[in-house]
Design an enzyme around this catalytic site. Structure first.
Site: not given
Ligand code: ARG
Length: 458
Positions: A109, A154-155, A276, A282, A289, A316, A324
């Site tokens: 953690n 503007t607008h 295109s 084009k 975009e 935690y 992630k």
């Molecule tokens: N893969 C976990 C995360 O990204 C790591 C920590 C895991 N901790 C646990 N108590 N299961 O958060």
């Protein structure tokens, strides 16, 4: 069965292994993970918690694992649920049983919190460089185009003439705020959480400041419960990235409009435009975009992460693993967008004549005519009314303000003299000489200021 399942009598179901693993994406944190572990091992030895020899073996082993990962030789075993377990298990193979001492006084953690902070700090630093590159491309184009006049809007309606350089530097300002926001985000990421343990702290005499120093952190976290569950720094990165992408998207939108044949204000370089598959004539602004389009997913990651966090009790919870992919995608999307837009902006070719021509439409000098009357003593509100009636008259006659005679002007106010016909886009622009205005002298000052910010001039 994995070595932490001591109390279990069964392996996790296959679908559960797949569901809970973060290895497919958190492998991206491997450098941060081994870097953090090395600092931790050194500190354990320094505090006499493990022997110096053990720390050396751990450090050598961690370096060997890092090398395998660097060189793509590392074998990821799907049954190891995250990068922390994968590295520790490989360390066990390489360094032997001493590997079991690395996790002393540490939990995944606080370990993952550390990895994420190390990662975010690096990401912020890279992002800030990317912002600088785009700012530089804008300033260079501004400098190349100081004599180009264009309609300001503007607008989305023709409003008043401005310098193209002034318009471009508006984006410099937005990006400057982004730069500062990321700098601020860095400060919150720059806090060392190790020593928080699973949630309560650690039952060893740790030197947390030492670890912070080893890893270049400015300080240590002050509450273990918060430290293992705080992802504000991830959200702040995502928020700053969202605002920055919003700016990129606005620029993208202008470039899409400006490159249309109706506007014809700019031509994209061939290397930043697409063809295109069906219409041979084009040249499409797909790159712009896509910048506009990718903005949506960056906003989405921010909203997703806020939603993930909002119901979490201390401390935690595994929900946090969901931080992630969104962060990585945000970092990648922003980096690519900054790079591509810097290249695209640097190669834009502005069509000064087309911009000049559209200044003749839309009574763009009407405000200047009103200002003229004010300078002759009329109140602005009255002048606004007189000019409005003039515009109405000109529309009825199918004329522009510039093509009206002084006599026609005088029918609307006796304050008008022959010199009213001297009002042009150039005089209009030159008159906006307040700080921050579009007058050439002011814009030149801004170019110098921007270049100073970029370290281009002393
Ligand atoms: N893969 C976990 C995360 O990204 C790591 C920590 C895991 N901790 C646990 N108590 N299961 O958060």
């Amino acid at each position: 069965m994995s070595h932490i399942r001591g109390r279990f009598q069964k392996d996790a179901a296959e679908a559960v292994v797949k569901y809970t693993t973060s290895l497919p994406f958190d492998r991206r944190l491997y450098r941060q993970d081994t870097q953090g572990s090395i600092a931790h091992a050194r500190m354990l030895a320094k505090q006499g918690i493990i022997s110096t020899d053990d720390a050396k073996v751990l450090e050598e082993g961690l370096k060997a694992v890092t090398k395998e990962l660097d060189e793509g030789r590392f074998i990821f075993k799907p049954e190891l649920e995250d990068i922390h377990m994968a590295i520790e298990s490989r360390l066990l193979e390489l360094a032997g049983p001493v590997a079991g001492k690395l996790h002393t006084a540490r939990s995944r953690n606080d370990q993952v919190a550390l990895d994420m902070r190390l990662y975010t700090r690096d990401a912020v630093t890279e992002t800030m460089k990317g912002i600088r590159d785009l700012q530089l491309a804008l300033v260079e184009q501004a400098e190349k185009n100081t004599a180009v006049l264009m309609p300001g809007y503007t607008h989305m309606q023709l409003a008043q003439p401005v310098l193209l350089a002034h318009h471009l530097l508006a984006y410099f300002e937005m990006l400057q705020r982004d730069y500062e926001r990321f700098g601020d985000c860095f400060k919150r990421a720059d806090v060392m959480p190790l020593g928080s343990g699973a949630l309560a702290g650690a039952a060893y005499k740790l030197d947390r400041e030492f670890v912070a120093k080893e890893l270049g952190f400015s300080g240590i976290s002050q509450n273990s419960l918060d430290a293992v569950s705080d992802r504000d720094f991830v959200i702040e990165y995502m928020a700053a990235a969202s605002i920055c992408m919003m700016h990129i998207s606005r620029l993208a939108e202008e470039l899409v409009i400006w490159s249309s044949s109706e506007f014809g204000f700019v031509e994209m370089d061939d290397s930043y435009a697409t063809a295109s598959s069906i219409m041979p004539q084009k040249k499409n602004p797909d790159v712009a975009e896509l910048g506009r389009g990718k903005t949506g997913r960056v906003f989405g990651h921010l909203a997703g992460m806020l939603a993930t966090m909002k119901g979490l009790p201390l401390s935690y919870n595994r929900d946090l693993q969901e931080d992630k992919e969104g962060l990585f995608d945000t970092v990648d999307t922003l980096a690519a967008s900054l790079e591509v837009f810097a290249g695209m902006v640097g190669t834009l070719e502005f069509k000064a004549q087309n911009m000049r021509r559209s200044l003749d439409k839309g009574f763009i000098l009407a405000t200047d005519v009103a200002d003229y009357l004010v300078k002759k003593g009329m109140s602005f509100r009255e002048a606004h009314g007189v000019t409005g009636r003039l515009v109405n008259y000109a529309i009825g006659k199918g004329k522009t303000l510039e093509s009206l005679s002084a006599e026609e002007y005088r029918e609307f106010s006796t304050l008008f003299g022959e010199d009213v016909r001297g009002i042009t886009a150039e005089t209009s622009i030159a008159s906006k000489n307040v700080p921050g205005g579009t007058a050439p002298g002011e814009v030149s000052k801004q170019i110098i200021r921007c270049k100073k910010i970029l370290g281009q001039v002393g």
